[in-house]
Design a protein around this motif. Sequence first.
Motif, PDB file in Angstrom:
ATOM      1  N   SER A 159      13.011 -41.808  35.181  1.00 31.76           N
ATOM      2  CA  SER A 159      12.622 -40.711  34.478  1.00 31.76           C
ATOM      3  C   SER A 159      13.805 -39.740  34.725  1.00 31.76           C
ATOM      4  O   SER A 159      14.557 -39.380  33.715  1.00 31.76           O
ATOM      5  CB  SER A 159      11.535 -39.831  34.733  1.00 31.76           C
ATOM      6  N   PRO A 160      14.354 -39.366  35.790  1.00 34.00           N
ATOM      7  CA  PRO A 160      15.592 -38.336  35.753  1.00 34.00           C
ATOM      8  C   PRO A 160      16.856 -38.957  35.429  1.00 34.00           C
ATOM      9  O   PRO A 160      17.754 -38.227  35.249  1.00 34.00           O
ATOM     10  CB  PRO A 160      15.510 -37.988  37.435  1.00 34.00           C
ATOM     11  N   ALA A 163      18.171 -38.428  31.021  1.00 32.11           N
ATOM     12  CA  ALA A 163      19.131 -37.658  30.430  1.00 32.11           C
ATOM     13  C   ALA A 163      20.527 -37.926  30.630  1.00 32.11           C
ATOM     14  O   ALA A 163      21.253 -37.954  29.610  1.00 32.11           O
ATOM     15  CB  ALA A 163      19.081 -36.238  30.906  1.00 32.11           C
ATOM     16  N   TYR A 187       8.229 -43.493  32.004  1.00 32.93           N
ATOM     17  CA  TYR A 187       8.701 -42.340  31.404  1.00 32.93           C
ATOM     18  C   TYR A 187       7.605 -41.483  30.533  1.00 32.93           C
ATOM     19  O   TYR A 187       8.088 -40.380  30.162  1.00 32.93           O
ATOM     20  CB  TYR A 187       9.911 -42.516  30.352  1.00 32.93           C
ATOM     21  N   SER A 189       5.747 -38.799  30.512  1.00 34.58           N
ATOM     22  CA  SER A 189       5.582 -37.543  30.990  1.00 34.58           C
ATOM     23  C   SER A 189       5.853 -36.307  29.960  1.00 34.58           C
ATOM     24  O   SER A 189       6.625 -36.615  29.091  1.00 34.58           O
ATOM     25  CB  SER A 189       6.421 -37.264  32.341  1.00 34.58           C
ATOM     26  N   ASP A 190       5.287 -35.223  30.278  1.00 31.33           N
ATOM     27  CA  ASP A 190       5.814 -34.047  29.278  1.00 31.33           C
ATOM     28  C   ASP A 190       7.134 -33.871  29.491  1.00 31.33           C
ATOM     29  O   ASP A 190       7.765 -33.328  28.698  1.00 31.33           O
ATOM     30  CB  ASP A 190       4.923 -32.793  29.738  1.00 31.33           C
ATOM     31  N   LYS A 191       7.737 -34.021  30.700  1.00 29.13           N
ATOM     32  CA  LYS A 191       9.245 -33.633  30.866  1.00 29.13           C
ATOM     33  C   LYS A 191      10.060 -34.443  29.965  1.00 29.13           C
ATOM     34  O   LYS A 191      11.063 -33.964  29.238  1.00 29.13           O
ATOM     35  CB  LYS A 191       9.584 -33.782  32.307  1.00 29.13           C
ATOM     36  N   THR A 192       9.722 -35.823  29.966  1.00 24.12           N
ATOM     37  CA  THR A 192      10.647 -36.687  29.221  1.00 24.12           C
ATOM     38  C   THR A 192      10.334 -36.306  27.429  1.00 24.12           C
ATOM     39  O   THR A 192      11.320 -36.443  26.863  1.00 24.12           O
ATOM     40  CB  THR A 192      10.086 -38.104  29.330  1.00 24.12           C
ATOM     41  N   ARG A 193       8.954 -36.111  27.202  1.00 20.12           N
ATOM     42  CA  ARG A 193       8.928 -35.574  25.870  1.00 20.12           C
ATOM     43  C   ARG A 193       9.628 -34.458  25.373  1.00 20.12           C
ATOM     44  O   ARG A 193      10.200 -34.275  24.313  1.00 20.12           O
ATOM     45  CB  ARG A 193       7.463 -35.788  25.546  1.00 20.12           C
ATOM     46  N   THR A 194       9.577 -33.332  26.581  1.00 16.57           N
ATOM     47  CA  THR A 194      10.274 -32.181  26.149  1.00 16.57           C
ATOM     48  C   THR A 194      11.841 -32.634  25.915  1.00 16.57           C
ATOM     49  O   THR A 194      12.807 -31.924  25.017  1.00 16.57           O
ATOM     50  CB  THR A 194       9.980 -31.088  27.188  1.00 16.57           C
ATOM     51  N   LEU A 195      12.424 -33.448  26.888  1.00 20.60           N
ATOM     52  CA  LEU A 195      13.943 -33.651  26.687  1.00 20.60           C
ATOM     53  C   LEU A 195      14.244 -34.295  25.687  1.00 20.60           C
ATOM     54  O   LEU A 195      15.300 -34.025  24.813  1.00 20.60           O
ATOM     55  CB  LEU A 195      14.227 -34.613  27.816  1.00 20.60           C
ATOM     56  N   GLU A 198      14.246 -31.806  22.575  1.00 23.89           N
ATOM     57  CA  GLU A 198      15.351 -30.851  22.732  1.00 23.89           C
ATOM     58  C   GLU A 198      16.516 -31.524  22.246  1.00 23.89           C
ATOM     59  O   GLU A 198      17.418 -30.807  21.408  1.00 23.89           O
ATOM     60  CB  GLU A 198      15.726 -30.444  24.185  1.00 23.89           C
TER      61      GLU A 198
END
Length: 280
Positions: A159-160, A163, A187, A189-195, A198
Motif C-alpha cells: 500500500s505505501p 503513490a 490495497y 483501505s480507506d487511505k488507498t481510496r482517498t489517494l 485525490e
Amino acid sequence: MPVLPSWLVEPLWGQFAALLPERPQYHPDHPPGCHRPRISDRIVFDKMLQLLRFGCSCQAIAGTACSATTIRNRRNEWIRLGVFARLKQTALESYDRITGLVLDQIAVDGSITKAPGGGEVAGRSPAGCGKQGLKRSGMTDGYGIPLGRVLAGANRHDSPLLAPALDRLDDLGPLPDDITVHLDAGYDSDKTRTLLNERGLHGRIAYKGEKAPVQASQRWHVERTHAWQNAFQRLARCYERRASVIDAFFDLADTVITVRSLIRQAWTTHRWDERPHRRP
C-alpha cells in the motif's frame, strides 16, 4: 542458441546505439600503436543481454573478446548517461505511437523475489524465512506493458508503494480523463481510496476476506508482466546491491518486453525489412 532472437536483438541494438555518444576507437592520449582498440559497444551490449537472461556473473561470461571489468565499467558508464532509462522511454513512445498504450486501465501490484546479497533496496522477506528479498511495485497498462516500478525491501507493504508507483504516470504525457486502477486486496483501505480520489483516479479494489479471482478484473495483466520479468534470471534472483544497477536491468528487461509485444502486435498490420517470416 542465441539469448534472444535476431528479430528482437537487432532493433534493440539499433536504438541503443543511437543513444550512445561518439567514442574514438583508440584513446587520444595514447601514442599510435601503444594501446589496444576500445572494445566494441555491441559486444558489451550482447554481454548485458546474457547477464539479464541467464543471471550469471560478469566473470562467467567474460572471455578474450571482453573482460568482466570492461562489462562493469561500460555498464556503469551507460547508467551515468541514463541510456537504459532513455531506451525504455523510447520503446514506450514507439509502442504508443504504433499500437497505442491502454492507459484508461492501469494495474498495480507487488512482487517479491530473492536478493541473497542484500543491498540498498533489500529487506527481510516474509516469504523466505526472513532471508533478504526485493519487492517491486510494478505498474502496467491494460495490455500488460510495463510503465514503471518502485523498488523496496521485501518487508515493505504494497500500500505505501502505490503513490510513488502512480507518480510514474507523469512521464507518459497526456492521459485519458477516466482512468481505472485495478488493485488486489492488499490495497483495500480507506487511505488507498482517498489517494486515488485525490488524483482523480477510479479504483477497482478486491475486498479483504472475499474470493476475487484474478480473471475477474484487469488485474491479471500485471501478474502476467511479473511472470515475464521473472523469466529474466537477473531479476528473479537479484545479486546486485546498488539500486541504480537494478533499475538499469529492469529498464532493459521492460524494453525487451515492450518491443517484443510491439513486434507481435504489429506483425499483422505493418511490414518492414526485418519483419519475422512467422508471427512471433
